[in-house]
Design a protein around this motif. Structure first.
Motif, short mmCIF file in Angstrom:
data_model
loop_
_atom_site.label_atom_id
_atom_site.label_comp_id
_atom_site.label_asym_id
_atom_site.label_seq_id
_atom_site.Cartn_x
_atom_site.Cartn_y
_atom_site.Cartn_z
N SER B 322 1.07 -0.82 -0.08
CA SER B 322 -0.01 0.08 0.11
C SER B 322 0.60 1.07 -0.02
O SER B 322 2.30 0.58 0.66
CB SER B 322 -0.56 0.12 1.08
N PRO B 323 0.25 2.43 -0.51
CA PRO B 323 0.98 3.96 -0.87
C PRO B 323 1.39 4.16 0.75
O PRO B 323 2.52 4.56 0.68
CB PRO B 323 0.18 4.96 -1.54
N ARG B 324 0.65 3.72 1.63
CA ARG B 324 0.47 4.55 2.96
C ARG B 324 1.44 3.39 3.46
O ARG B 324 1.42 3.64 4.61
CB ARG B 324 -0.54 4.59 3.41
N TYR B 326 0.43 1.52 5.27
CA TYR B 326 -0.90 -0.28 6.18
C TYR B 326 -2.10 -0.10 4.98
O TYR B 326 -2.31 0.85 3.91
CB TYR B 326 -0.81 0.26 7.55
N ARG B 327 -2.33 -0.47 5.88
CA ARG B 327 -3.69 -0.55 5.25
C ARG B 327 -5.40 -0.57 6.63
O ARG B 327 -4.89 -1.90 7.10
CB ARG B 327 -5.04 -1.65 4.37
#
Lengths: 374, 374
Positions: B322-324, B326-327
């Protein structure tokens, strides 16, 4: 007079019709033990002490040897019962003695005795008996009684006026409005008028909300469910992590009993008139509190071997052999369940005597809180 | 950043350690489906409508065809999932539209619009985001927003002063204190200061007490549990007589959710950190509400085939893809449970959007009650 809607599981009694609204919960006639009942083991889940354990209620003194020897006529026990009987009469007597000691100490130390005011509206015989018994119990421990008797046709405002007077009277630490009230009165308005700090019945929604919430404590816990918990505690029943089933969800017993068990970290399920197959879920319980008001509803086949059973029901059933023409039985079929459970309260002599003891306890607690006496 | 205490049941993720206090509830690592899981049937217990049913909330208008067609990106559904997905985003959008219609009517009829005041103390990024989202949601339906931002080191008295001002302001119908408050403040004192008639969060113990009691109704039902019930209602899930399990017993979700299910005549059990074998009791449930805050706790093997599953959890788990980094996942292992349940909420896009919709609904209800507008 015994109601004709009640059933009986004793071998001498005939079964009776239950009203339609209770059909789902209706037990089959029980003239003999159902064949589906699990075989009674001889090993209880809980190890019950020979006598009630030392008190665990905060601020209460220890049990006296004299009281311990004073246990008298609880229920008649079948010869083949294996459950240990929870002697509510004995425990209530112990608690009353502990309260009397506390009150004497308080009087000596700060010159204050707890005061309990009871408001009775109308002239129902059963209410008059309850109020008389409460007054006697108060006198026995040193609580000062205040009583107001109003005629059946009094107005709501008259009741509210007396509540307001007691709310502001510093010698009154608990106020109790005897239920049921006459039909023309709004119970909610009247009960809500009692100061939250003197609501020794614990029925105020603010008390119930605090009971339901984690990290909050109610000013008072309703007397009958508090008595049920006290019996479990004093007989050494572990609650944390146990499965508990409460049968019935009334505002005064079932619902607060479930909240108390939950606060004590049991895994709680509530069985009620809409529950399908209530026997299946009840059979999973290590602790059962039955408070539904249906005579002998809970049968042997509903019970997990060794479980602790607290029977709150007090139901009259016809009994031609009794001088009064009826006798009192619980919501639990004692004859069957006492052969399977590990611990059981009899009816009478189980939860009944605890309710008044807890009212005295709540009144003492209130006086100690108001006067900051520890 | 995702917390390292969370676990994941997706095949691409690694399992992580759970804290000791949650050990009893900790799921085993799940890289493959446990062999103890019951075979997934293709017949749900509940017949779900193709689109959410007509609204059953009192005073809400009917669903618009345009909204019904507007369902967009909820959760990604596995190809072999058999559960019907409960589209919380769609239902929340419907409800907001219904509220907007009601508010327009109210404004036309009596010239009043509902007002919601939010008090934010400190500068937590997540709290600021929540408050911004609430403000936007209010604007979208025509509710007037009032906002007070106080510095982290404000005193309790300053917060109480603002609450008192909003309590007496007739244009404010709901007051919300954004939690968590700074550590030096007493949450209980502050939340109890909000007028019971403007407590749109429904957290006041008096509201909880009324929720617990038969024959009483709270002024407000806490938003998230209200959203869970609304989803069940709108998807036509029958509650009366069904077995329901609530996992978690927090004051803001689990406990009030259990009380609501109980009021709707389900047979309710509450599973928590002290529950032994939580999977056994959960497997008996026709309805499961999971609100415990442990990622992917509820596995396929916990679920009765065809059950309705409401997942309140929103837990971040590490996800390098995920780009962050985390999901977000729920308390329910969606991948497994969606193959067994009859209905399921995704995370995100399930309960989440309902909480703000219910806050708008409570604010409208409050304004209608205060101004006696029907």
């Amino acid at each position: 007079m015994a109601s004709s809607i009640l059933s009986d599981c004793s071998s001498s009694a005939t079964s009776r019709l239950l009203p339609l609204r209770r059909a789902l919960l209706a037990p089959a006639p029980c003239r003999f033990r159902p064949t589906t009942a699990p075989a009674p083991p001889r090993r209880p889940l809980f190890v019950a002490a020979q006598l009630p354990l030392l008190p665990r209620t905060r601020g209460m003194a220890s049990v006296s040897a004299a009281t311990a020897a004073a246990s008298t006529d609880s229920a008649t026990v079948s010869a083949d019962a294996c459950a240990k009987i929870i002697d509510g009469k004995l425990v209530a007597k112990q608690i009353s003695e502990e309260i009397a000691v506390e009150i004497a100490k308080m009087k000596d130390a700060i010159g204050v005795v707890p005061g309990l005011a009871v408001i009775l509206v109308g002239s129902r015989k059963d209410s008059q008996t309850y109020v008389r018994n409460k007054k006697k119990a108060c006198e026995a421990v040193g609580i000062k009684s205040y009583e107001v008797n109003l005629p059946e046709d009094s107005s709501e405002d008259e009741v509210l006026k007396h509540i307001a007077t007691f709310n502001s009277d510093p010698s009154v630490h608990g106020i109790l409005v005897q239920l049921p009230l006459p039909h023309h009165m709004n119970d909610e308005n009247i009960l809500n008028a009692v100061s939250i700090e003197k609501d020794v019945d614990g029925f105020h929604p603010l008390n119930i909300g605090r009971l339901a919430m984690q990290g909050r404590d109610p000013f008072f816990v309703p007397c009958t469910p508090k008595g049920c918990m006290e019996l479990l505690h004093r007989y050494g029943v572990e609650i944390k992590g146990k499965r508990a089933v409460v049968i019935g969800r009334s505002n005064i017993v079932g619902m607060p009993a479930a909240l108390l068990l939950q606060k004590a970290n049991a895994t709680v399920s509530i069985v009620h008139s809409n529950t399908k197959k209530p026997e299946e879920i009840t059979r999973q319980a290590d602790i059962v509190i039955a408070a539904v008001g249906v005579a002998n509803l809970v049968r042997g086949s509903w019970i997990k071997p060794g479980a602790a059973i607290i029977d709150v029901g007090i139901n009259p059933v016809d009994d031609p052999e009794s001088p009064r023409g009826y006798r009192l039985v619980g919501d639990v079929c004692y004859e069957e369940v006492s052969k399977i459970a590990g611990l059981i309260t009899p009816v009478p002599g189980g939860v009944g005597p605890m309710t008044i003891a807890m009212l005295l306890s709540n009144t003492l607690e209130s006086a100690k809180r108001i006067h900051k006496f520890k």
